[in-house]
Design a protein around this motif. Structure first.
Motif, PDB file in Angstrom:
ATOM      1  N   TYR A 196      -7.118 -41.113 -21.027  1.00 14.29           N
ATOM      2  CA  TYR A 196      -7.685 -42.281 -21.697  1.00 14.29           C
ATOM      3  C   TYR A 196      -6.608 -43.004 -22.507  1.00 14.29           C
ATOM      4  N   ILE A 277     -20.718 -43.728 -26.140  1.00 13.21           N
ATOM      5  CA  ILE A 277     -20.276 -43.070 -24.916  1.00 13.21           C
ATOM      6  C   ILE A 277     -21.402 -42.222 -24.323  1.00 13.21           C
ATOM      7  N   LYS A 282     -19.729 -45.279 -19.522  1.00 14.96           N
ATOM      8  CA  LYS A 282     -18.805 -46.064 -18.710  1.00 14.96           C
ATOM      9  C   LYS A 282     -17.619 -46.434 -19.573  1.00 14.96           C
ATOM     10  N   ASN A 283     -16.565 -46.909 -18.912  1.00 13.16           N
ATOM     11  CA  ASN A 283     -15.333 -47.229 -19.612  1.00 13.16           C
ATOM     12  C   ASN A 283     -14.952 -48.682 -19.388  1.00 13.16           C
ATOM     13  N   ARG A 286      -9.337 -47.891 -19.055  1.00 14.65           N
ATOM     14  CA  ARG A 286      -9.107 -46.520 -19.535  1.00 14.65           C
ATOM     15  C   ARG A 286      -9.599 -46.326 -20.960  1.00 14.65           C
ATOM     16  N   ARG A 287     -10.304 -47.284 -21.476  1.00 22.98           N
ATOM     17  CA  ARG A 287     -10.868 -47.177 -22.823  1.00 22.98           C
ATOM     18  C   ARG A 287     -12.334 -46.773 -22.730  1.00 22.98           C
ATOM     19  N   PRO A 288     -12.714 -45.694 -23.386  1.00 22.92           N
ATOM     20  CA  PRO A 288     -14.122 -45.295 -23.345  1.00 22.92           C
ATOM     21  C   PRO A 288     -14.990 -46.241 -24.143  1.00 22.92           C
ATOM     22  N   SER A 289     -16.250 -46.293 -23.799  1.00 18.73           N
ATOM     23  CA  SER A 289     -17.196 -47.113 -24.568  1.00 18.73           C
ATOM     24  C   SER A 289     -17.216 -46.628 -26.015  1.00 18.73           C
ATOM     25  N   GLY A 597     -18.383 -41.635 -15.772  1.00 20.52           N
ATOM     26  CA  GLY A 597     -17.331 -42.251 -16.569  1.00 20.52           C
ATOM     27  C   GLY A 597     -16.289 -41.302 -17.113  1.00 20.52           C
TER      28      GLY A 597
END
Length: 713
Positions: A196, A277, A282-283, A286-289, A597
């Motif tokens: 991430y 998250i 979902k992202n 490459r950044r997570p929610s 995700g």
């Protein structure tokens, strides 16, 4: 009279008595199982050391030559093989043929000068020779340089001893070098913090996310409730009463509410990051929610000197940060933050029996919940890093907290603590200074299995899984405890599995003699049985939509169990029936986590596929050197059909290898969708543990050291 005399002679006590009858000094029928154990439905074990065996002169010569080579490497002195002291088990070999027939003959049993008991007579080794043998049993993990692996960017990573990540790297590296005769490329491998991207370099001066959109009150409560569902049963991340009171106060005060919120606002942002998250799965690339909330919380986090002024809420905040980072595979950072939380809690006396009369019931109960959350996370994260534990259990005397209206939660917390202590015991013994594959290795494994067995019945009775119930749902808490329990078994037994894999690659004939030991095969079976049971539990969670896709625990369980089963299939094909359906189930669960995700799951899946492909290439190469196929007997621990499996031409027939049916009774196959089977009982685990003795440990240790186990530079 003749008949009566014959009956009296038949009724004499058998000279070949099982361990239980010998221990209780009662008559044994000599059958296997004996009549007494059969009536009581107990595991019947015979001491193989009392069996007389016939060995060839060549077998003894080979043993002597191996000892000579080992002494030569360790002491720098070579002595003729004929003068070496041979293994005590070999000294028990007796034959009537004599040396003329090419069979070594040993002296008759003599009285032991110390105990007066009968024992085999042989020439005692000199003091120098004994010291040389003792030095041979040095722990290779402590006497050789530690192992590191370089990422494609040049950063070096230490391969911790008990780390799941390290175990997979060692297996992948060793297999790649054996199959392709070249070092393992690391460009496609997952290293710490590379899955991430939080979009922040860690600097407080770096601009963070723009203006955060704080959700409405009802949506914030929805997100917080998601955190309670996913984390609340396992860990204490916030005090619900105080946190929710501050939440409503925050939303009711629209004038300067952020400035007045203090540390609570940072805590609130972390809870929103978790909730996002969990809900969205979902992202954004490459950044997570919810990463914006997390980054903003870190930017606002004050210096540790300021955190110490409010240790209770600060420790909760540090736990949230550590768990979030661990879920993103920022393992080093997570371990650092949980270490800060541990020291914050220690400094505030949370590990002690805090006085309710002086501090109040609510505060003490909150501190107890905080302490045990810190304790459990610290034990688990330290083990996953493969590092020494930092706090001794002798220094901890905090009581268990009480949960209003839920006695079961207190019992679940107690079980988590017991399992965390077993993890620490395994790390300090099997992977520690006194147990890393030296002569105490299997003895340490025995002690760990005894500790695990002590929890088996309590876990089954208090937290049943009920996987076979047609209308009963699986408790997420029960599933988590059973997964952790089986991971303890795998953690304790997989070093032996790794050793067998290394010897399988380097000295195939020697591995066959090693796994011919019923005790060794019992440990290998236990390792693969627990790995299969892990997949069973995860499969049941997936069916009910409870498979966790963000928190790291299900993914860790899935990854390590699949790796173990792939290795077990190569070490001894009889441990597993085939590559499916357990491998297909594993890939299906990886797919669900990836679709949910989880970017880490994508890397883990590719690593499993890579190992599977390499081992398949190895099997293909081996099949080209076959002289034929052999029919393998059914394994004692799994339901298997008799199948033809190709083996190397250098391997002896496996039909003569002993089975483990008297140690581990048949266990349901993972491919049977109608029944997931029961966990290993305490009696079964203790039977395996009790079968390990010091003579076995020393013999196996020599085999491991001679093959330079763990040295995979």
């Amino acid at each position: 009279m003749e008949s009566a005399h014959t009956q009296r002679r038949v009724a004499k006590r058998s000279s070949n008595a099982c361990s239980r009858c010998r221990r209780q000094k009662i008559k044994c029928s000599g059958l296997q199982p004996c009549d007494g154990c059969s009536k009581r439905k107990l595991t019947c074990i015979f001491d193989e050391r009392d069996n007389k065996i016939l060995v060839t002169q060549g077998y003894i010569s080979n043993l002597q030559q191996k000892i000579a080579r080992l002494e030569h490497r360790q002491a720098g002195v070579y002595s003729p093989p004929e003068s070496n002291h041979v293994d005590q088990d070999a000294n028990r070999a007796v034959t009537d043929s004599g040396p003329e027939a090419g069979v070594l003959q040993y002296d008759e049993p003599a009285l032991d000068p110390q105990s007066g008991a009968q024992g085999t007579h042989y020439t005692s080794p000199s003091r120098a020779q004994m010291e040389s043998e003792a030095s041979d049993l040095t722990n290779p993990l402590t006497t050789t340089p530690s192992t590191f692996m370089s990422a494609s960017n040049g950063r070096m990573f230490y391969l911790g001893t008990s780390s799941n990540w390290s175990f997979s790297r060692r297996v992948l590296s060793m297999t790649h070098e054996h199959v392709y005769k070249a070092p393992l490329p690391t460009a496609a491998l997952l290293f710490d913090g590379s899955a991430y991207d939080l979009g922040w370099d860690g600097s407080r001066s770096t601009p963070g996310p723009g203006t955060l959109v704080i959700p409405s009150l009802d949506y914030a409560i929805y997100l917080i409730n998601a955190v309670k569902f996913h984390c609340g049963q396992l860990f204490h991340l916030s005090d619900e009463e105080d946190f929710m009171a501050s939440l409503h106060k925050f939303y009711s005060d629209s004038d300067g509410r952020i400035e007045k919120a203090g540390l609570w606002y940072i805590h609130f942002l972390l809870m929103l990051a978790f909730g996002k998250i969990f809900i969205l799965q979902k992202n954004q690339g490459r950044r997570p929610s919810g990463a914006d909330f997390f980054v903003k919380a870190l930017q606002l986090l004050p210096d540790v000197s300021a955190l110490c002024r409010e240790p209770i809420v600060s420790t909760e905040i540090l736990c949230c940060i550590a768990l979030y980072l661990q879920s993103l595979d920022f393992r080093h950072s997570a371990h650092n933050f949980i270490g800060q939380a541990m020291r914050m809690a220690l400094a505030h006396g949370m590990h002690t029996d805090m006085p309710i009369s002086h501090l109040g019931e609510h505060l003490v109960q909150r501190c107890r919940k905080i302490w045990w959350t810190v304790y459990i996370l610290d034990r688990q994260m330290t083990s996953l890093m493969g590092l020494p534990q930092s706090v001794r259990d002798d220094d901890v005397y905090c009581q268990l907290p009480s949960f209003s209206g839920s006695i079961q939660r207190t019992a679940a917390l107690s079980m988590q603590i017991k399992l965390a202590r077993i993890i620490a015991e395994i790390n300090s013994t099997i992977y520690g200074m006194n147990g890393r594959l030296n002569k105490k290795f299997l003895i340490s494994t025995k002690a760990a299995l005894e500790s695990i067995a002590g929890l088996a019945d309590e876990l089954r009775q208090s937290f049943p899984l009920l996987l076979d119930e047609p209308f009963g749902g699986v408790s997420r808490m029960s599933a988590h405890l059973h997964l952790l329990y089986h991971q303890c078994i795998v953690l304790a037994t997989r070093p032996l599995l790794f050793c067998c894999l290394k010897i399988r690659f380097e000295s195939p004939p020697e591995i066959d003699s090693l796994i011919a030991s019923r005790k060794v095969r019992s440990l290998l079976l236990m390792c693969t049985e627990s790995s299969q049971q892990i997949l069973n539990i995860l499969d049941s969670l997936q069916v009910q939509g409870l498979l966790e896709t963000f928190l790291p625990f299900d993914l860790d369980s899935l990854f390590v169990s699949t790796m173990v089963l792939l290795v077990g299939r190569v070490v001894d094909p009889r441990l597993l029936e085939s590559r499916s359906p357990w491998l297909q189930k594993s890939y299906t669960m990886f797919e669900e986590m990836v679709s949910g995700g989880n970017l880490i799951a994508d890397f883990r899946r590719s690593e499993v596929q890579r190992l599977d492909e390499m081992l398949s290439d190895l099997s293909t190469a081996q099949s080209q050197t076959l002289s034929g196929s052999v029919v393998l007997p059914q394994s004692g621990g799994l339901h298997q059909t008799h199948s033809r499996v190709p083996l190397q031409s250098t391997m002896p027939s496996t039909a003569s290898l002993p089975l483990c049916q008297d140690i581990l009774p048949p266990h349901p196959d993972i491919g049977n969708d109608s029944s997931y089977g029961d966990d290993l009982t305490a009696e079964q685990i203790m039977a395996v543990a009790n079968s390990i003795e010091s003579e076995d440990a020393e013999w196996i240790s020599r085999a491991m050291i001679e093959n330079s186990i763990w040295d995979i530079e």
